[in-house]
Design an enzyme around this catalytic site. Structure first.
Site, PDB file in Angstrom:
ATOM      1  N   LYS A   1     -40.392 -21.034 -15.491  1.00  0.00           N
ATOM      2  CA  LYS A   1     -41.610 -20.458 -16.076  1.00  0.00           C
ATOM      3  C   LYS A   1     -42.337 -19.601 -15.047  1.00  0.00           C
ATOM      4  O   LYS A   1     -42.806 -18.502 -15.346  1.00  0.00           O
ATOM      5  CB  LYS A   1     -42.563 -21.584 -16.523  1.00  0.00           C
ATOM      6  CG  LYS A   1     -42.147 -22.245 -17.810  1.00  0.00           C
ATOM      7  CD  LYS A   1     -43.020 -23.438 -18.130  1.00  0.00           C
ATOM      8  CE  LYS A   1     -42.520 -24.118 -19.386  1.00  0.00           C
ATOM      9  NZ  LYS A   1     -43.143 -25.381 -19.691  1.00  0.00           N
TER      10      LYS A   1
ATOM     11  N   GLN B   1     -46.915 -29.810 -18.297  1.00  0.00           N
ATOM     12  CA  GLN B   1     -45.484 -30.020 -18.555  1.00  0.00           C
ATOM     13  C   GLN B   1     -45.241 -31.430 -19.099  1.00  0.00           C
ATOM     14  O   GLN B   1     -45.658 -32.419 -18.498  1.00  0.00           O
ATOM     15  CB  GLN B   1     -44.689 -29.787 -17.257  1.00  0.00           C
ATOM     16  CG  GLN B   1     -43.190 -29.930 -17.404  1.00  0.00           C
ATOM     17  CD  GLN B   1     -42.588 -28.874 -18.341  1.00  0.00           C
ATOM     18  OE1 GLN B   1     -42.970 -27.721 -18.307  1.00  0.00           O
ATOM     19  NE2 GLN B   1     -41.661 -29.300 -19.189  1.00  0.00           N
TER      20      GLN B   1
ATOM     21  N   ASP C   1     -49.536 -23.703 -25.209  1.00  0.00           N
ATOM     22  CA  ASP C   1     -48.377 -24.449 -25.715  1.00  0.00           C
ATOM     23  C   ASP C   1     -48.504 -24.686 -27.225  1.00  0.00           C
ATOM     24  O   ASP C   1     -47.543 -25.104 -27.871  1.00  0.00           O
ATOM     25  CB  ASP C   1     -48.290 -25.800 -24.998  1.00  0.00           C
ATOM     26  CG  ASP C   1     -46.963 -25.967 -24.274  1.00  0.00           C
ATOM     27  OD1 ASP C   1     -46.130 -25.043 -24.352  1.00  0.00           O
ATOM     28  OD2 ASP C   1     -46.770 -27.021 -23.637  1.00  0.00           O
TER      29      ASP C   1
END
Ligand code: NAP
Length: 282
Positions: free
Chosen positions: A53, A97, A120
């Site tokens: 990422k 995460q 997200d």
């Protein structure tokens, strides 16, 4: 029929190029899109993913602020960091995460993220917008699936779509996106009575299960489009999707390979959400 193999790497590269251009336009106005990445603990797969990422973000003119916390981090410490990032005017997007180490409440952490920075797309408010068919942040892998359908000019409106899997991360948001795009959607799961029969009726099949080659090639209708979200590692270290690729490709019109299909789209969509967040907020 031999299917078109949908090149997710190429589509993701194209999308990252578009994101880089939008980010540059924002930078010229003095706004540097910034993603805060929070990694708790030392799960090797998560660390690899976070590195991917970070690299992709830099290539797309998106700044990244890494926050690495030890596995011993408490819920209160993690929530305090999220709170700081929520209030930091430089930060446009916050990515925590997942999965978090055992003992940490993921849902509470997700709920604590400012919905304006929820790149997200997993905050209940983002999912509520999605359910309502209203603009908001869309979870990255489902968003990537829709972009792949667009790239191949798939006829989604009126199509019979079967989504196998009903997780909040993948299956449910994909089903909602397809329904919002006027497909007729069936969502299957482990209690579905006759999975083969459901899949056989589908013009569009999305497999998000996590079981290697569970979807047999012979179940795929002639001319169907197949998106395989599954990533399964065999004991030999090979990656397999949820669909029996070779046999399915004999019948499908188009199909995503694993790896190189849906996978590369996730990070590109995360960056797209981050630049969108920057444009909306500032
Ligand atoms: P998950 O939370 O474990 O959900 C799996 C879903 O599959 C559940 O809804 C489950 O049904 C269903 N299922 C399990 N066995 C089944 C069976 N025999 N027949 C029909 N349905 C069955 O997994 P996930 O997070 O959604 O991920 C799914 C897959 O996508 C995994 O391989 C994951 O690694 C991959 N993935 C890839 C990306 C990417 O490409 N970037 C991103 C995320 C996930 P129940 O609800 O009844 O249990």
């Amino acid at each position: 029929m031999t299917a078109l193999s949908i090149d997710g790497k190429a589509v993701a590269a194209k999308l990252r190029g578009e994101v880089a251009a939008s980010a540059l336009t924002l930078r010229e106005r003095g706004v540097a899109p910034t993603l805060a990445v929070v990694l708790v603990g030392d799960d090797p797969a998560s660390a690899v993913y976070v590195r991917g990422k970070t690299k992709a973000a830099r290539e797309s003119n998106v700044d990244v602020r890494d926050h690495k916390l030890p596995a011993t981090t408490s819920q209160a410490e993690l929530m305090a960091l999220v709170d700081t990032l929520n209030r930091d005017p430089i930060v446009d997007g916050i990515l925590v995460q997942l999965p978090l180490p055992k003992g940490l409440d993921e849902q509470a952490v997700i709920r604590s993220i400012d919905p304006a920075k929820d790149v997200d797309g997993l905050h209940p408010i983002s999912l509520g917008y999605l359910a309502g068919g209203k603009p908001g942040f869309v979870p990255c892998t489902p968003k990537g699936c829709m972009r792949l359908l667009k790239e191949i000019d798939a006829q989604v409106a009126g199509a019979r779509a079967v989504v196998v899997g009903r997780s909040v991360l993948v299956g449910k948001p994909i089903a909602l996106l397809l329904a919002n795009a006027n497909a007729t959607v069936t969502m299957c799961h482990s209690k579905t009575r006759d999975l083969a029969a459901e899949v056989k009726r589908a013009d569009i099949v999305v497999a998000a299960i996590g079981r290697p080659e569970l979807i047999r090639g012979e179940w795929i209708a002639d001319g169907a489009i197949v998106l395989d979200v599954g990533i399964n590692r065999t004991p030999e270290g090979k990656l397999l999707g949820d669909v029996e690729f070779a046999a399915a490709a004999q019948r499908a019109k188009a199909i995503t390979p694993v790896p190189g299909g849906v996978g590369p789209m996730t990070i590109a969509c995360l960056l797209e959400n981050t630049v969108e967040a920057a444009a909306r907020r500032r």
